[in-house]
Enzyme design. Structure first.
Site, PDB file in Angstrom:
ATOM      1  N   ARG A  64       0.845  -1.210   0.000  1.00 33.72           N
ATOM      2  CA  ARG A  64       0.000   0.000   0.000  1.00 33.72           C
ATOM      3  C   ARG A  64       0.874   1.251   0.000  1.00 33.72           C
ATOM      4  NH1 ARG A  64      -2.283   1.350   4.701  1.00 33.72           N
ATOM      5  NH2 ARG A  64      -2.916  -0.788   5.125  1.00 33.72           N
ATOM      6  N   LYS A  96      -5.658   7.037 -18.932  1.00 34.47           N
ATOM      7  CA  LYS A  96      -5.867   7.599 -20.264  1.00 34.47           C
ATOM      8  C   LYS A  96      -4.596   7.447 -21.109  1.00 34.47           C
ATOM      9  CE  LYS A  96      -9.888   8.569 -18.512  1.00 34.47           C
ATOM     10  NZ  LYS A  96      -9.785   8.989 -17.167  1.00 34.47           N
ATOM     11  N   ASP A 155      -4.312  19.259 -13.310  1.00 37.52           N
ATOM     12  CA  ASP A 155      -4.609  17.916 -13.830  1.00 37.52           C
ATOM     13  C   ASP A 155      -4.113  17.882 -15.271  1.00 37.52           C
ATOM     14  OD1 ASP A 155      -5.848  15.748 -15.142  1.00 37.52           O
ATOM     15  OD2 ASP A 155      -7.468  15.701 -13.665  1.00 37.52           O
ATOM     16  N   TYR A 215     -13.651  17.539 -15.224  1.00 31.76           N
ATOM     17  CA  TYR A 215     -14.203  16.186 -15.417  1.00 31.76           C
ATOM     18  C   TYR A 215     -15.352  15.974 -14.414  1.00 31.76           C
ATOM     19  CZ  TYR A 215     -14.607  11.186 -14.637  1.00 31.76           C
ATOM     20  OH  TYR A 215     -15.107   9.933 -14.444  1.00 31.76           O
TER      21      TYR A 215
HETATM   22  C1  4LM Z   1     -13.655  10.658 -18.978  1.00 29.46           C
HETATM   23  N1  4LM Z   1     -12.178  10.908 -17.115  1.00 29.46           N
HETATM   24  O1  4LM Z   1     -13.547  11.889 -19.140  1.00 29.46           O
HETATM   25  P1  4LM Z   1      -9.933   7.934 -13.247  1.00 29.46           P
HETATM   26  N2  4LM Z   1      -9.021  13.754 -14.520  1.00 29.46           N
HETATM   27  C2  4LM Z   1      -9.483  13.871 -15.769  1.00 29.46           C
HETATM   28  C3  4LM Z   1     -10.314  12.880 -16.303  1.00 29.46           C
HETATM   29  O2  4LM Z   1     -10.766  13.015 -17.545  1.00 29.46           O
HETATM   30  C4  4LM Z   1     -10.653  11.762 -15.498  1.00 29.46           C
HETATM   31  C5  4LM Z   1     -10.145  11.685 -14.196  1.00 29.46           C
HETATM   32  C6  4LM Z   1      -9.321  12.693 -13.742  1.00 29.46           C
HETATM   33  C7  4LM Z   1     -13.097  10.087 -17.735  1.00 29.46           C
HETATM   34  C8  4LM Z   1     -13.485   8.899 -17.204  1.00 29.46           C
HETATM   35  C9  4LM Z   1     -14.676   8.132 -17.575  1.00 29.46           C
HETATM   36  C10 4LM Z   1      -9.145  15.083 -16.578  1.00 29.46           C
HETATM   37  C11 4LM Z   1     -11.546  10.741 -16.000  1.00 29.46           C
HETATM   38  C12 4LM Z   1     -10.452  10.528 -13.275  1.00 29.46           C
HETATM   39  O3  4LM Z   1     -11.067   7.603 -14.130  1.00 29.46           O
HETATM   40  O4  4LM Z   1     -10.270   7.843 -11.794  1.00 29.46           O
HETATM   41  O5  4LM Z   1      -8.651   7.228 -13.617  1.00 29.46           O
HETATM   42  O6  4LM Z   1      -9.577   9.497 -13.533  1.00 29.46           O
HETATM   43  O7  4LM Z   1     -14.169   9.932 -19.840  1.00 29.46           O
END
Ligand code: 4LM
Length: 399
Positions: free
Chosen positions: A61, A211, A186, A114
């Site tokens: 962890r 991503k 981000d 997001y």
């Molecule tokens: C989407 N996005 O947009 P996890 N920061 C950004 C994101 O686009 C996302 C996250 C954090 C999408 C998910 C379904 C700019 C997520 C969150 O999904 O927890 O790895 O990241 O399609």
């Protein structure tokens, strides 16, 4: 190549940094350490590691040798002192938030984020006594108005998900520096190949490694890059004791594999998206295309200053609004109807009813994106095939 070799280019460091095969029987790729715990040579050796008086792993962890390679590589590519890999992008952000903030504090965030990040900052975090003030950070003067004596963090995405607004990282960083408030960016949409927020003055970078960093749609992961001191806090408070969002060694391995082709993929995503954005903008069924490489983009100069290339994400509105957008989505054959982004496959989705459903209709209007907006994550397929699919779907709607 275990030491920092500043003279090597991005692609070289993305392939080699932080791993020497000769340390592991010559294995070209880092071994995947599938272990939750680690043996101590003696009771004293164990307690020395726990006390921070000796180096060593104690429990996955908190740290794992495969994950350490990934963390060293991400820190190097982002130009930070250290990195922490997490089990998701949300896990990265909450590790930062739970560590930096306490009840009574405030966050200033850009108005377009997001959907789940917005849900956390607007709807959930208030239960813990933390308030978020949203402002349009594409205009840096708005930050000065939003900052208050209780502000403990400024947060933005750029380009913003889903509508591709660009925030001037250097300008916002300068205001945050003067105010003594950590600035968190981000960097999911760009990756360090296109944009390096720390070099522009930001304090902390977060990622959804799900991503582009992973790049193949086969894992969920996140990362934070910052100073050694901050990363220690995020690791030993944020992940170890607050959110528990540690990454698996296997996912760390997959991201290391993805990073080897990151520069090639980002070049191709960007080149294809630039061409498609122009094709879409020229189509009579299209009302507006949001892409920072287009002359019509209001922050195109800031984008050119801080981004190497304009990235693989496009948003657009059709003249027929929501109904036309949904018909367009149903009309494509090659692009995949799915959320997420940064994969080899082109993905198309409808933010208002999918990734950003956490914004109520009223919030959508106030925060500035429309019901009809469609988002495309441009993949790595041949441009001609994507053009035929997307433009063909638009043409068919007109018939
Ligand atoms: C989407 N996005 O947009 P996890 N920061 C950004 C994101 O686009 C996302 C996250 C954090 C999408 C998910 C379904 C700019 C997520 C969150 O999904 O927890 O790895 O990241 O399609």
């Amino acid at each position: 190549m275990t030491s920092k070799k500043a003279e090597y280019g991005f692609a070289t460091r993305a392939i080699h940094h932080g791993y020497n095969p000769l340390d592991y029987h010559g294995a070209l790729n880092p071994p995947v350490f599938l272990t939750s715990t680690y043996a101590f040579a003696s009771a004293q050796a164990g307690s020395d590691i726990f006390a921070g008086e000796a180096q060593g792993y104690v429990y996955s962890r908190v740290g794992n040798p495969t994950v350490s390679v990934l963390e060293a590589r991400l820190a190097e590519l982002e130009g930070g002192e250290a990195a922490l890999a997490t089990s998701s992008g949300v896990g990265a952000l909450t590790a930062v938030i739970w560590t930096l903030l306490k009840s009574g504090d405030e966050i200033v965030a850009d108005q377009m984020l997001y959907g789940c990040t917005f849900g956390l900052l607007e709807h959930h975090i208030r239960r813990f006594g933390v308030e978020t003030r949203f402002a349009d950070l594409t205009e840096p003067a708005n930050l000065k108005k939003a900052l208050g004596p209780k502000t403990r963090m400024v947060f933005t995405e750029t380009p913003s998900n889903p509508n591709m607004r660009i925030v001037d990282i250097a300008a916002i960083a300068e205001i945050c520096r003067k105010a003594g408030v950590p600035f968190v960016v981000d960097n999911t949409y760009c990756t360090p190949y296109l944009q390096r927020p720390l070099a522009l003055g930001a304090d902390i970078v977060t990622h959804s490694a799900t991503k582009y960093l992973g790049g193949h749609g086969d894992l969920i992961a996140g990362a934070v890059v910052a100073s050694k001191e901050m990363i220690n806090q995020f690791r030993f408070a944020g992940v170890k004791e607050l959110n528990g969002a540690c990454i698996s060694a296997f996912d760390a391995f997959l991201i290391l594999r993805g990073l080897k082709t990151l520069s090639l993929r980002m070049e191709r995503h960007s080149a294809t998206a630039e061409k498609l954005a122009r094709d879409l903008e020229a189509h009579p069924a299209v009302e507006h295309v949001y892409y920072p490489g287009l002359d019509s983009h209001p922050q195109k100069q800031v984008a050119r200053r801080q981004m190497k290339l304009m990235g693989g994400m496009i948003a657009l509105e059709l003249r027929g609004g929501l109904d036309a957008g949904r018909a367009f989505m149903d009309g494509v054959e090659l692009a995949t109807r799915a959320v997420s982004l940064g994969d080899a496959e082109t993905l198309i989705q409808h933010p208002a009813s999918m990734t950003h459903v956490t914004y109520t209709p009223d919030e959508r209007a106030r925060h500035g994106f429309t019901d009809g907006l469609i988002r495309i994550s441009v993949g790595l397929e041949d441009y001609e095939d994507l053009r035929a699919d997307l433009i063909g779907a638009l043409d068919r709607m007109g018939r």
